[in-house]
Design an enzyme around this catalytic site. Structure first.
Site, PDB file in Angstrom:
ATOM      1  N   GLY A 109      -0.065  -8.382 -16.950  1.00 56.35           N
ATOM      2  CA  GLY A 109       0.806  -8.178 -18.100  1.00 56.35           C
ATOM      3  C   GLY A 109       0.571  -9.141 -19.242  1.00 56.35           C
ATOM      4  O   GLY A 109       1.009  -8.888 -20.364  1.00 56.35           O
TER       5      GLY A 109
ATOM      6  N   SER B 282      -5.409  -5.595 -14.240  1.00 56.26           N
ATOM      7  CA  SER B 282      -4.257  -4.760 -13.914  1.00 56.26           C
ATOM      8  C   SER B 282      -4.492  -4.037 -12.588  1.00 56.26           C
ATOM      9  O   SER B 282      -5.600  -4.044 -12.041  1.00 56.26           O
ATOM     10  CB  SER B 282      -4.025  -3.731 -15.020  1.00 56.26           C
ATOM     11  N   CYS B 283      -3.457  -3.393 -12.088  1.00 56.72           N
ATOM     12  CA  CYS B 283      -3.585  -2.697 -10.806  1.00 56.72           C
ATOM     13  C   CYS B 283      -4.676  -1.624 -10.854  1.00 56.72           C
ATOM     14  O   CYS B 283      -5.520  -1.550  -9.957  1.00 56.72           O
ATOM     15  CB  CYS B 283      -2.244  -2.089 -10.395  1.00 56.72           C
ATOM     16  N   ASN B 284      -4.671  -0.808 -11.892  1.00 55.57           N
ATOM     17  CA  ASN B 284      -5.676   0.239 -12.000  1.00 55.57           C
ATOM     18  C   ASN B 284      -7.079  -0.344 -12.118  1.00 55.57           C
ATOM     19  O   ASN B 284      -8.023   0.124 -11.467  1.00 55.57           O
ATOM     20  CB  ASN B 284      -5.388   1.126 -13.221  1.00 55.57           C
TER      21      ASN B 284
ATOM     22  N   ARG C 154       1.036   6.715 -12.770  1.00 59.35           N
ATOM     23  CA  ARG C 154       2.466   6.788 -12.516  1.00 59.35           C
ATOM     24  C   ARG C 154       3.192   6.152 -13.703  1.00 59.35           C
ATOM     25  O   ARG C 154       2.748   5.170 -14.271  1.00 59.35           O
ATOM     26  CB  ARG C 154       2.816   6.104 -11.185  1.00 59.35           C
TER      27      ARG C 154
ATOM     28  N   HIS D 136       4.935   6.658  -7.227  1.00 61.28           N
ATOM     29  CA  HIS D 136       4.152   6.103  -6.124  1.00 61.28           C
ATOM     30  C   HIS D 136       2.660   6.299  -6.340  1.00 61.28           C
ATOM     31  O   HIS D 136       2.076   7.299  -5.935  1.00 61.28           O
ATOM     32  CB  HIS D 136       4.573   6.744  -4.800  1.00 61.28           C
TER      33      HIS D 136
END
Length: 342
Positions: free
Chosen positions: A112, A141-143, A170, A218
């Protein structure tokens, strides 16, 4: 034992704390937060396994009224650790950095924050060595984390020079209300930041991508089209590489993995805390050859996927292991990654 603190006990912070607690060569000194959130209250109800410290602006009377014990101030925690994992809301971490610098404490920031907050934009597999001894790292980031795992896996074995990605994203985490309820798909302008971030970590690859927000909570799904530097990668070759990676779980639709929710349900059935899964899922059924390109699809468990790479970041910054292979292997060992293959 490397002493670690966590700033912000939210979606990511609570998982970072658990991840550190599992590392036998690290000590979780404590966590820091602002308010007696549901996450903090749940931690208290579980017997307060982690020491809590209060950041500036916290109302102590609210913690006292809720019967939540705390050890001291955020500055007290900083003074006891070697490195902080900062999962504060976006922008707060940059302000916290001033405190870390003043105390001579290293820090790792989550996705972030802006890249400028850190000395190195970090991924455990793709550029571990660049993080060695560095004071301030920032995680992808997660992706981007899951995407790079899969692209790096192919790149190391066969060599990749360009990728094109589509992210079915998501819209919010489970339990979030701030984005409202939606019944529509929303397009982002191309190229997506994940493609640009991949090129920052892996500058030898030309990447572009499209992102679509979806009304689910999710997991994200990413499709990847990859082109090899020389020749082509067959489905069999890609599958062979993916199956050796301890942070990639290769699955099939016929086995019941129909989509993103299947992974979440399976993680709950395994008894994983919060239904977390550290691995990305990769559908064997999705791997196809298209001309000289190889295409596949992955599932990103957005709440937990960055935890292993953050542990890698601690290892690199503190020079606990000096190369990616040994550093990631230690993280994998303590998180139990790859055990499901046996």
């Amino acid at each position: 034992m490397v002493k670690v603190g966590v700033a912000g006990y939210g979606v990511i912070g609570q998982r970072l704390a658990d991840g550190v607690a599992l590392q036998k060569d690290m000590e979780l000194v404590g966590i820091a937060d602002l308010a007696p959130t549901l996450s903090i209250k749940a931690l208290c109800e579980k017997g307060m396994p982690y020491d809590l410290y209060l950041v500036d602006g916290a109302d102590k009377s609210k913690f006292d009224a809720a019967g939540i014990p705390y050890k001291g101030s955020f500055q007290d925690l900083i003074g006891k650790v070697d490195i902080m994992l900062d999962s504060s809301p976006g922008g707060v971490g940059a302000k916290n950095k001033e405190l870390y610098a003043k105390a001579g404490v290293k820090a790792i920031f989550q996705g972030g924050e802006k890249n400028s907050v850190a000395d190195v934009f970090f991924h455990g597999y793709a550029n571990y060595e660049k993080g060695l001894g560095v004071n301030y790292l920032k995680l992808t980031s997660c992706n981007t984390t899951g995407l790079i795992r899969s692209v790096d896996c192919l790149d190391r074995k066969y060599g990749i020079d360009r990728v094109a990605i589509t992210i079915i994203r998501r819209v919010a985490d489970p339990g979030d209300y701030h984005r409202g309820l939606t019944n529509a798909l929303q397009m982002d302008k191309a190229p997506s930041h994940q493609a640009l971030d991949l090129m920052t970590i892996m500058p030898h690859i030309d990447a572009t991508g499209i992102l679509v927000h979806t009304p689910v909570t999710h997991g994200h799904i990413i499709t990847v089209v990859a082109h090899a530097k020389k020749g082509k990668i067959t489905k069999e070759q890609a599958l062979e590489a993916f199956k050796t990676h301890n942070r990639i779980r290769v699955v099939n639709i016929d086995d019941g993995f129909l989509g993103n929710a299947s992974f979440f349900r399976y993680a709950r059935d395994l008894g994983n805390p919060r239904g977390d899964m550290y691995e990305i899922g990769l559908w064997e059924d999705s791997i196809v050859e298209s001309g000289d390109n190889i295409m596949y699809a992955i599932n990103i468990p957005q709440e937990s996927v960055t935890i292993p790479e953050t542990m890698d970041g601690i290892r690199a910054s503190m020079k606990m292991q000096n190369d990616s292979a040994t550093g990631t292997a230690e993280t994998n060992k303590y998180l139990g990654l790859g055990k499901w293959k046996k």
